[in-house]
Design a protein around this motif. Structure first.
Motif, mmCIF file in Angstrom:
data_model
loop_
_atom_site.group_PDB
_atom_site.id
_atom_site.type_symbol
_atom_site.label_atom_id
_atom_site.label_comp_id
_atom_site.label_asym_id
_atom_site.label_seq_id
_atom_site.Cartn_x
_atom_site.Cartn_y
_atom_site.Cartn_z
ATOM 1 N N MET A 150 0.816 -1.224 0.000
ATOM 2 C CA MET A 150 0.000 0.000 0.000
ATOM 3 C C MET A 150 0.851 1.277 0.000
ATOM 4 N N ALA A 151 2.115 1.154 0.425
ATOM 5 C CA ALA A 151 2.981 2.337 0.532
ATOM 6 C C ALA A 151 3.875 2.521 -0.688
ATOM 7 N N MET A 152 3.662 1.707 -1.719
ATOM 8 C CA MET A 152 4.587 1.693 -2.853
ATOM 9 C C MET A 152 4.835 3.082 -3.453
ATOM 10 N N THR A 153 3.772 3.807 -3.818
ATOM 11 C CA THR A 153 3.954 5.096 -4.494
ATOM 12 C C THR A 153 4.619 6.134 -3.593
ATOM 13 N N PRO A 154 4.124 6.371 -2.353
ATOM 14 C CA PRO A 154 4.825 7.340 -1.505
ATOM 15 C C PRO A 154 6.266 6.933 -1.189
ATOM 16 N N ALA A 155 6.521 5.641 -1.036
ATOM 17 C CA ALA A 155 7.891 5.191 -0.740
ATOM 18 C C ALA A 155 8.813 5.467 -1.927
ATOM 19 N N ALA A 181 13.193 8.754 -4.207
ATOM 20 C CA ALA A 181 13.674 9.682 -5.231
ATOM 21 C C ALA A 181 14.167 10.976 -4.574
ATOM 22 N N LYS A 182 13.467 11.414 -3.511
ATOM 23 C CA LYS A 182 13.879 12.637 -2.790
ATOM 24 C C LYS A 182 15.232 12.447 -2.110
ATOM 25 N N LEU A 183 15.565 11.206 -1.754
ATOM 26 C CA LEU A 183 16.870 10.920 -1.139
ATOM 27 C C LEU A 183 17.987 10.868 -2.193
ATOM 28 N N GLY A 184 17.612 11.073 -3.455
ATOM 29 C CA GLY A 184 18.628 11.108 -4.513
ATOM 30 C C GLY A 184 18.744 9.807 -5.290
ATOM 31 N N GLY A 185 17.813 8.889 -5.063
ATOM 32 C CA GLY A 185 17.877 7.612 -5.757
ATOM 33 C C GLY A 185 16.995 7.577 -6.992
ATOM 34 N N LEU A 239 6.753 -6.007 -1.607
ATOM 35 C CA LEU A 239 7.368 -5.743 -2.906
ATOM 36 C C LEU A 239 8.787 -5.221 -2.716
ATOM 37 N N VAL A 240 9.579 -5.260 -3.778
ATOM 38 C CA VAL A 240 10.974 -4.801 -3.714
ATOM 39 C C VAL A 240 11.183 -3.677 -4.721
ATOM 40 N N VAL A 241 11.742 -2.582 -4.229
ATOM 41 C CA VAL A 241 12.135 -1.477 -5.099
ATOM 42 C C VAL A 241 13.663 -1.483 -5.162
ATOM 43 N N ASP A 242 14.209 -1.540 -6.368
ATOM 44 C CA ASP A 242 15.661 -1.461 -6.548
ATOM 45 C C ASP A 242 16.019 -0.006 -6.843
ATOM 46 N N VAL A 243 16.964 0.543 -6.079
ATOM 47 C CA VAL A 243 17.271 1.972 -6.180
ATOM 48 C C VAL A 243 18.715 2.177 -6.616
ATOM 49 N N PRO A 293 27.003 4.947 4.082
ATOM 50 C CA PRO A 293 26.033 3.842 4.104
ATOM 51 C C PRO A 293 25.196 3.803 5.382
ATOM 52 N N ALA A 294 25.810 4.102 6.535
ATOM 53 C CA ALA A 294 25.078 4.025 7.807
ATOM 54 C C ALA A 294 23.943 5.044 7.842
ATOM 55 N N GLU A 295 24.216 6.256 7.372
ATOM 56 C CA GLU A 295 23.188 7.295 7.362
ATOM 57 C C GLU A 295 22.076 6.961 6.385
ATOM 58 N N LEU A 296 22.454 6.475 5.207
ATOM 59 C CA LEU A 296 21.449 6.146 4.185
ATOM 60 C C LEU A 296 20.568 4.983 4.646
ATOM 61 N N GLU A 297 21.183 4.002 5.298
ATOM 62 C CA GLU A 297 20.418 2.855 5.815
ATOM 63 C C GLU A 297 19.305 3.350 6.750
ATOM 64 N N LYS A 298 19.666 4.247 7.668
ATOM 65 C CA LYS A 298 18.682 4.790 8.617
ATOM 66 C C LYS A 298 17.626 5.640 7.913
ATOM 67 N N ALA A 299 18.078 6.492 7.007
ATOM 68 C CA ALA A 299 17.147 7.398 6.311
ATOM 69 C C ALA A 299 16.095 6.607 5.532
ATOM 70 N N ILE A 300 16.526 5.542 4.846
ATOM 71 C CA ILE A 300 15.573 4.741 4.069
ATOM 72 C C ILE A 300 14.608 4.006 4.999
#
Length: 236
Positions: free
Chosen positions: A148-153, A158-162, A183-187, A195-202
């Protein structure tokens, strides 16, 4: 066997065997997912059947690992029934010099992270092609998202630069569905500098269950290589 063995397969077998040889009797073992880890599961089963090992129970990270463990005679348990994991063996899609990983090529990274992070010792088995100076340079970052969260996620990623893309099935119409029913989104990130910051942010994006960045989790990395046509294994 009449044909010469494929050196790549032999190398994967050797790395799997090297990891399986580090398992000791009376231990709880996290059983990872993927082609190289499959050989480790096979060799743990072999050591059990030959009496080299005793009193081993496995915690599978995926349906694939569960099927293989049953095939090779490794008794299984669940996280509800245990209070620790002695050693986990798992593959990776990318490994950087700090032993940080990207995992999730097999869409099992959520369960893998739960099991691998619990283990007292986490052994990563890879071939040298998985080594990279910087994570994200060759492999897309998998993110598991509830449907259900696919589109907002996707918008948040994309806002995180991916550059996010829903993973579609091969030999299956429609998207890949994980063992958890998500579902799986490949970014694609041009550069994962922290990597540590990005892991938390995602993972802070609502509806994201887990992502494939494994930061500070791996203890030992066993690397298979083919040198002069011969498979070798070295430790990072």
């Amino acid at each position: 066997m009449t044909t010469a063995a494929d050196p790549v397969i032999v190398m994967k077998q050797e790395v799997g065997k090297a990891a399986a040889n580090r398992v000791q009797s009376d231990s709880i073992v996290g059983l990872g997912t993927g082609s190289t880890t499959a050989y480790a599961i096979e060799y743990i089963g072999e050591r059990l059947s030959q009496g080299e090992l005793s009193n081993i129970v496995g915690v599978p990270t995926s349906f694939q690992a569960e099927v293989l463990a049953k095939k090779y005679g490794i008794p299984l348990t669940t996280l509800d029934a245990i209070d620790h994991i002695d050693v986990a063996i798992d593959g990776a899609d990318e490994v950087d010099p700090q032993k940080n990983l990207i995992k999730g090529g097999g869409a099992a990274h959520t369960r893998e992270k739960v099991v691998d992070a619990l283990a007292n010792e986490f052994i990563v088995v890879v071939d040298s092609g998985k080594l990279t100076d910087k994570l994200g340079s060759t492999f897309l970052l998998p993110v598991e998202v509830i449907p259900m969260a696919m589109t907002p996620a996707i918008n948040a990623l994309a806002k995180l630069g991916g550059k996010p893309e829903l993973r579609m099935g091969i030999k299956k119409a429609g998207p890949v569905v994980t063992d958890q029913g998500n579902l799986v989104v490949d970014v694609k990130f041009d550069s994962i500098d922290n990597p540590a910051e990005l892991e938390k942010a995602i993972n802070n994006i609502p509806g994201v269950l887990e992502n494939g960045l494994f930061v500070g989790v791996a203890d030992i990395v066993l690397i298979g290589e083919i040198i002069d046509g011969k498979p070798t294994v070295r430790e990072m």
